[in-house]
Design a protein around this motif. Structure first.
Motif, PDB file in Angstrom:
ATOM      1  N   ARG A  86       0.835  -1.208   0.000  1.00  0.00           N
ATOM      2  CA  ARG A  86       0.000   0.000   0.000  1.00  0.00           C
ATOM      3  C   ARG A  86       0.870   1.259   0.000  1.00  0.00           C
ATOM      4  NH1 ARG A  86      -3.147  -3.150   3.646  1.00  0.00           N
ATOM      5  NH2 ARG A  86      -2.203  -2.080   5.435  1.00  0.00           N
ATOM      6  N   LEU A  87       2.003   1.200   0.691  1.00  0.00           N
ATOM      7  CA  LEU A  87       2.914   2.344   0.695  1.00  0.00           C
ATOM      8  C   LEU A  87       3.482   2.620  -0.697  1.00  0.00           C
ATOM      9  CD1 LEU A  87       4.870   1.672   4.025  1.00  0.00           C
ATOM     10  CD2 LEU A  87       3.161   3.448   3.600  1.00  0.00           C
ATOM     11  N   LYS A  88       3.458   1.620  -1.555  1.00  0.00           N
ATOM     12  CA  LYS A  88       3.925   1.781  -2.939  1.00  0.00           C
ATOM     13  C   LYS A  88       2.751   1.952  -3.906  1.00  0.00           C
ATOM     14  CE  LYS A  88       8.233   0.986  -1.794  1.00  0.00           C
ATOM     15  NZ  LYS A  88       9.288   2.007  -1.892  1.00  0.00           N
ATOM     16  N   ASN A  89       1.547   2.274  -3.359  1.00  0.00           N
ATOM     17  CA  ASN A  89       0.340   2.470  -4.180  1.00  0.00           C
ATOM     18  C   ASN A  89      -0.061   1.205  -4.933  1.00  0.00           C
ATOM     19  OD1 ASN A  89      -0.017   5.199  -3.453  1.00  0.00           O
ATOM     20  ND2 ASN A  89       1.467   5.856  -4.997  1.00  0.00           N
ATOM     21  N   ALA A  90       0.198   0.052  -4.330  1.00  0.00           N
ATOM     22  CA  ALA A  90      -0.232  -1.231  -4.898  1.00  0.00           C
ATOM     23  C   ALA A  90      -1.210  -1.857  -3.907  1.00  0.00           C
ATOM     24  CB  ALA A  90       0.958  -2.145  -5.146  1.00  0.00           C
ATOM     25  N   PHE A  91      -2.504  -1.802  -4.201  1.00  0.00           N
ATOM     26  CA  PHE A  91      -3.509  -2.258  -3.264  1.00  0.00           C
ATOM     27  C   PHE A  91      -3.995  -3.674  -3.580  1.00  0.00           C
ATOM     28  CE2 PHE A  91      -3.443   2.257  -2.751  1.00  0.00           C
ATOM     29  CZ  PHE A  91      -3.735   2.475  -1.415  1.00  0.00           C
ATOM     30  N   LYS A  92      -3.601  -4.219  -4.728  1.00  0.00           N
ATOM     31  CA  LYS A  92      -3.979  -5.587  -5.081  1.00  0.00           C
ATOM     32  C   LYS A  92      -2.715  -6.375  -5.416  1.00  0.00           C
ATOM     33  CE  LYS A  92      -7.311  -6.436  -7.866  1.00  0.00           C
ATOM     34  NZ  LYS A  92      -8.150  -6.411  -9.076  1.00  0.00           N
ATOM     35  N   VAL A  93      -2.578  -7.533  -4.793  1.00  0.00           N
ATOM     36  CA  VAL A  93      -1.414  -8.380  -5.067  1.00  0.00           C
ATOM     37  C   VAL A  93      -1.398  -8.808  -6.527  1.00  0.00           C
ATOM     38  CG1 VAL A  93      -0.298 -10.581  -4.498  1.00  0.00           C
ATOM     39  CG2 VAL A  93      -1.296  -9.187  -2.683  1.00  0.00           C
ATOM     40  N   ALA A  94      -2.580  -8.992  -7.102  1.00  0.00           N
ATOM     41  CA  ALA A  94      -2.656  -9.442  -8.491  1.00  0.00           C
ATOM     42  C   ALA A  94      -2.104  -8.410  -9.469  1.00  0.00           C
ATOM     43  CB  ALA A  94      -4.105  -9.771  -8.849  1.00  0.00           C
ATOM     44  N   ASP A  95      -2.008  -7.150  -9.049  1.00  0.00           N
ATOM     45  CA  ASP A  95      -1.479  -6.094  -9.919  1.00  0.00           C
ATOM     46  C   ASP A  95       0.046  -6.011  -9.901  1.00  0.00           C
ATOM     47  OD1 ASP A  95      -4.044  -5.381 -10.622  1.00  0.00           O
ATOM     48  OD2 ASP A  95      -4.189  -3.793  -9.104  1.00  0.00           O
ATOM     49  N   VAL A  96       0.688  -6.813  -9.035  1.00  0.00           N
ATOM     50  CA  VAL A  96       2.138  -6.718  -8.834  1.00  0.00           C
ATOM     51  C   VAL A  96       2.856  -7.752  -9.689  1.00  0.00           C
ATOM     52  CG1 VAL A  96       4.007  -6.845  -7.158  1.00  0.00           C
ATOM     53  CG2 VAL A  96       1.805  -5.863  -6.494  1.00  0.00           C
ATOM     54  N   GLU A  97       3.803  -7.289 -10.503  1.00  0.00           N
ATOM     55  CA  GLU A  97       4.643  -8.195 -11.290  1.00  0.00           C
ATOM     56  C   GLU A  97       5.749  -8.775 -10.415  1.00  0.00           C
ATOM     57  OE1 GLU A  97       5.540 -10.356 -14.505  1.00  0.00           O
ATOM     58  OE2 GLU A  97       4.091  -8.712 -14.697  1.00  0.00           O
ATOM     59  N   PHE A  98       6.473  -7.910  -9.712  1.00  0.00           N
ATOM     60  CA  PHE A  98       7.541  -8.335  -8.808  1.00  0.00           C
ATOM     61  C   PHE A  98       7.512  -7.469  -7.552  1.00  0.00           C
ATOM     62  CE2 PHE A  98       9.598 -10.217 -12.567  1.00  0.00           C
ATOM     63  CZ  PHE A  98      10.001 -11.440 -12.031  1.00  0.00           C
ATOM     64  N   ALA A  99       7.795  -8.095  -6.416  1.00  0.00           N
ATOM     65  CA  ALA A  99       8.042  -7.379  -5.176  1.00  0.00           C
ATOM     66  C   ALA A  99       9.262  -8.025  -4.534  1.00  0.00           C
ATOM     67  CB  ALA A  99       6.838  -7.450  -4.236  1.00  0.00           C
ATOM     68  N   LEU A 100      10.250  -7.202  -4.213  1.00  0.00           N
ATOM     69  CA  LEU A 100      11.515  -7.701  -3.680  1.00  0.00           C
ATOM     70  C   LEU A 100      11.778  -7.097  -2.310  1.00  0.00           C
ATOM     71  CD1 LEU A 100      13.774  -7.241  -6.846  1.00  0.00           C
ATOM     72  CD2 LEU A 100      12.693  -9.342  -6.096  1.00  0.00           C
ATOM     73  N   MET A 101      12.284  -7.934  -1.401  1.00  0.00           N
ATOM     74  CA  MET A 101      12.801  -7.423  -0.143  1.00  0.00           C
ATOM     75  C   MET A 101      14.274  -7.107  -0.337  1.00  0.00           C
ATOM     76  SD  MET A 101      12.561  -6.696   3.100  1.00  0.00           S
ATOM     77  CE  MET A 101      11.257  -7.552   3.989  1.00  0.00           C
ATOM     78  N   GLU A 102      14.601  -5.810  -0.286  1.00  0.00           N
ATOM     79  CA  GLU A 102      15.971  -5.377  -0.506  1.00  0.00           C
ATOM     80  C   GLU A 102      16.834  -5.662   0.722  1.00  0.00           C
ATOM     81  OE1 GLU A 102      16.843  -4.551  -3.338  1.00  0.00           O
ATOM     82  OE2 GLU A 102      15.061  -3.842  -4.382  1.00  0.00           O
ATOM     83  N   PRO A 103      18.168  -5.702   0.557  1.00  0.00           N
ATOM     84  CA  PRO A 103      19.047  -5.957   1.708  1.00  0.00           C
ATOM     85  C   PRO A 103      18.874  -4.951   2.842  1.00  0.00           C
ATOM     86  CG  PRO A 103      20.264  -6.226  -0.334  1.00  0.00           C
ATOM     87  CD  PRO A 103      18.922  -5.681  -0.704  1.00  0.00           C
ATOM     88  N   ASN A 104      18.433  -3.725   2.526  1.00  0.00           N
ATOM     89  CA  ASN A 104      18.280  -2.718   3.581  1.00  0.00           C
ATOM     90  C   ASN A 104      16.914  -2.811   4.269  1.00  0.00           C
ATOM     91  OD1 ASN A 104      16.560  -1.735   1.646  1.00  0.00           O
ATOM     92  ND2 ASN A 104      17.614   0.208   1.356  1.00  0.00           N
ATOM     93  N   GLY A 105      16.103  -3.824   3.908  1.00  0.00           N
ATOM     94  CA  GLY A 105      14.824  -4.030   4.572  1.00  0.00           C
ATOM     95  C   GLY A 105      13.640  -3.391   3.876  1.00  0.00           C
ATOM     96  N   LYS A 106      13.872  -2.608   2.827  1.00  0.00           N
ATOM     97  CA  LYS A 106      12.773  -1.984   2.100  1.00  0.00           C
ATOM     98  C   LYS A 106      12.218  -2.933   1.053  1.00  0.00           C
ATOM     99  CE  LYS A 106      14.165   2.855   2.645  1.00  0.00           C
ATOM    100  NZ  LYS A 106      14.458   4.134   1.946  1.00  0.00           N
ATOM    101  N   VAL A 107      10.951  -2.731   0.716  1.00  0.00           N
ATOM    102  CA  VAL A 107      10.282  -3.560  -0.302  1.00  0.00           C
ATOM    103  C   VAL A 107      10.148  -2.745  -1.583  1.00  0.00           C
ATOM    104  CG1 VAL A 107       8.187  -4.807  -0.919  1.00  0.00           C
ATOM    105  CG2 VAL A 107       9.040  -4.904   1.428  1.00  0.00           C
ATOM    106  N   SER A 108      10.700  -3.269  -2.675  1.00  0.00           N
ATOM    107  CA  SER A 108      10.579  -2.637  -3.991  1.00  0.00           C
ATOM    108  C   SER A 108       9.473  -3.336  -4.766  1.00  0.00           C
ATOM    109  CB  SER A 108      11.901  -2.720  -4.758  1.00  0.00           C
ATOM    110  OG  SER A 108      12.934  -2.069  -4.056  1.00  0.00           O
ATOM    111  N   VAL A 109       8.642  -2.544  -5.440  1.00  0.00           N
ATOM    112  CA  VAL A 109       7.458  -3.083  -6.121  1.00  0.00           C
ATOM    113  C   VAL A 109       7.460  -2.657  -7.579  1.00  0.00           C
ATOM    114  CG1 VAL A 109       4.931  -3.094  -6.194  1.00  0.00           C
ATOM    115  CG2 VAL A 109       6.123  -3.064  -3.989  1.00  0.00           C
TER     116      VAL A 109
END
Length: 286
Positions: free
Chosen positions: A123-146
Motif C-alpha cells: 500500500r505504501l507503494k500504491n499497490a492495493f492488489k497483489v494481483a497487480d504486482v509483477e515483482f516485489a523484492l525485499m531489498e538488503p536494507n529491509g525496504k520492499v521494492s514493487v
C-alpha cells in the motif's frame, strides 16, 4: 587535575573520536546501513560514553578499541567491493516476495514477514492488489521494492509516445503578500502581468500567502484564508477545448455540405487541425 575537568576533556575527545570514526565508516543513511554497521555504531557510542565517564582508566585503551571497531567495517566494505561473494555475505541479497501476482510464501517466512506487513508495504507503494504486482523484492536494507504489471502502471507521456518539454522549477513570485521581482524576472514576467492575473482570479495581493509560476507561465495561488477556494488555471484546457470544437465543426461542415470543393476543404482543414491537436495534447492536457 579536578575530576570534572578530566571528564570534560574526555567527553570532548570521545565526541571528536566518534565524529572522525563515523566519517570514516561512510555517509550512508540509517536505512542504508547493514546490520553489522548499525551494531558497530552502537558499540562505538557505548565506548565513547565509557571513555568520558571512566576517569581512572587510560584514555588510549578506549580510543584503540574504538578505532578497531571502526576500521573493521571499513575493511569489510573494501572487500565487498572486490568480491560479490563477500558482498552477498555482508550486505545480503534481495529476496523475491511476489512474482507475477503470486506471493512466495516460503520467502515471506524466511524474511519473517507476515501477510499484513506485506500488504502494508504494498500500500505504501500504491499497490492495493497483489494481483497487480509483477515483482516485489525485499531489498538488503529491509525496504520492499514493487514493480506493477504493465496494465496496472500509470499512463505516462513516454508510454503514449508524446514528446513533452522538460519541467522547470516553479518560481515563487508572491511570498506573504509581497511580490518577488527577482523571481518574476527569472521567468521573463513583470508586475503588470502579475496584477492582471490576480484581477482575472479576483484575488487581492495582500490576501496571497504564496504564488508560484510554473514552466508554462501559469500562476497558482495559496491564500491566507484556507476557506477561500481559488479556481485552478484553465488557460490550457480552454485552448484545447476551443481547438477541439473547431476541429469538430470542420468535420460537421464537411458532412452537411453538398459542395464537393467545400467538403474537401473542410475535411482537409479538420485533418490538419487534428494533427495540430495531436502535437499539442501533451502540452495542453498535462
Amino acid at each position: 587535575m579536578p575530576e570534572w575537568v578530566s571528564i570534560l576533556i574526555r567527553s570532548f575527545v570521545s565526541i571528536a573520536a566518534v565524529f572522525v570514526f563515523t566519517k570514516m565508516i561512510g555517509k550512508r543513511q540509517l536505512s542504508q546501513m547493514t546490520f553489522f554497521e548499525y551494531t558497530v555504531g552502537i558499540a562505538i557510542g557505548d565506548m565513547a560514553a565509557i571513555i568520558a565517564d571512566d576517569v581512572n582508566g587510560p584514555m588510549y585503551k578506549g580510543l584503540l578499541a574504538m578505532s578497531i571497531y571502526a576500521l573493521f567495517p571499513i575493511l569489510l566494505g573494501w572487500l565487498a567491493l572486490k568480491s560479490k561473494t563477500i558482498r552477498n555475505f555482508v550486505e545480503g541479497k534481495a529476496r523475491i516476495l511476489i512474482k507475477n501476482g503470486k506471493v512466495m510464501e516460503d520467502n515471506l517466512k524466511k524474511e519473517r514477514m507476515s501477510s499484513d506487513e506485506l500488504l502494508e508495504q504494498l500500500r505504501l507503494k500504491n499497490a492495493f492488489k497483489v494481483a497487480d504486482v509483477e515483482f516485489a523484492l525485499m531489498e538488503p536494507n529491509g525496504k520492499v521494492s514493487v514493480l506493477l504489471k504493465s496494465e496496472s502502471q500509470p499512463i505516462t507521456p513516454k508510454k503514449m509516445g508524446w514528446k513533452v518539454s522538460p519541467e522547470q522549477e516553479p518560481q515563487a513570485v508572491i511570498l506573504d503578500g509581497e511580490i518577488m521581482d527577482e523571481s518574476l524576472a527569472t521567468v521573463g514576467l513583470n508586475r503588470l502581468w502579475l496584477q492582471g492575473e490576480l484581477e482575472m482570479q479576483g484575488v487581492a495581493l495582500e490576501n496571497v500567502f504564496l504564488g508560484q509560476v510554473d514552466s508554462n507561465g501559469e500562476l497558482t495561488l495559496d491564500l491566507f484564508d484556507d476557506k477561500l477556494q481559488v479556481p485552478a488555471p484553465q488557460t490550457r484546457p480552454l485552448a484545447y477545448a476551443t481547438l477541439k470544437k473547431c476541429q469538430a465543426d470542420f468535420e460537421l461542415y464537411a458532412l452537411s455540405t453538398q459542395n464537393e470543393k467545400a467538403k474537401l476543404l473542410y475535411e482537409t482543414s479538420a485533418a490538419q487541425l487534428q494533427e495540430i491537436l495531436d502535437g499539442l495534447t501533451p502540452h495542453l492536457m498535462r
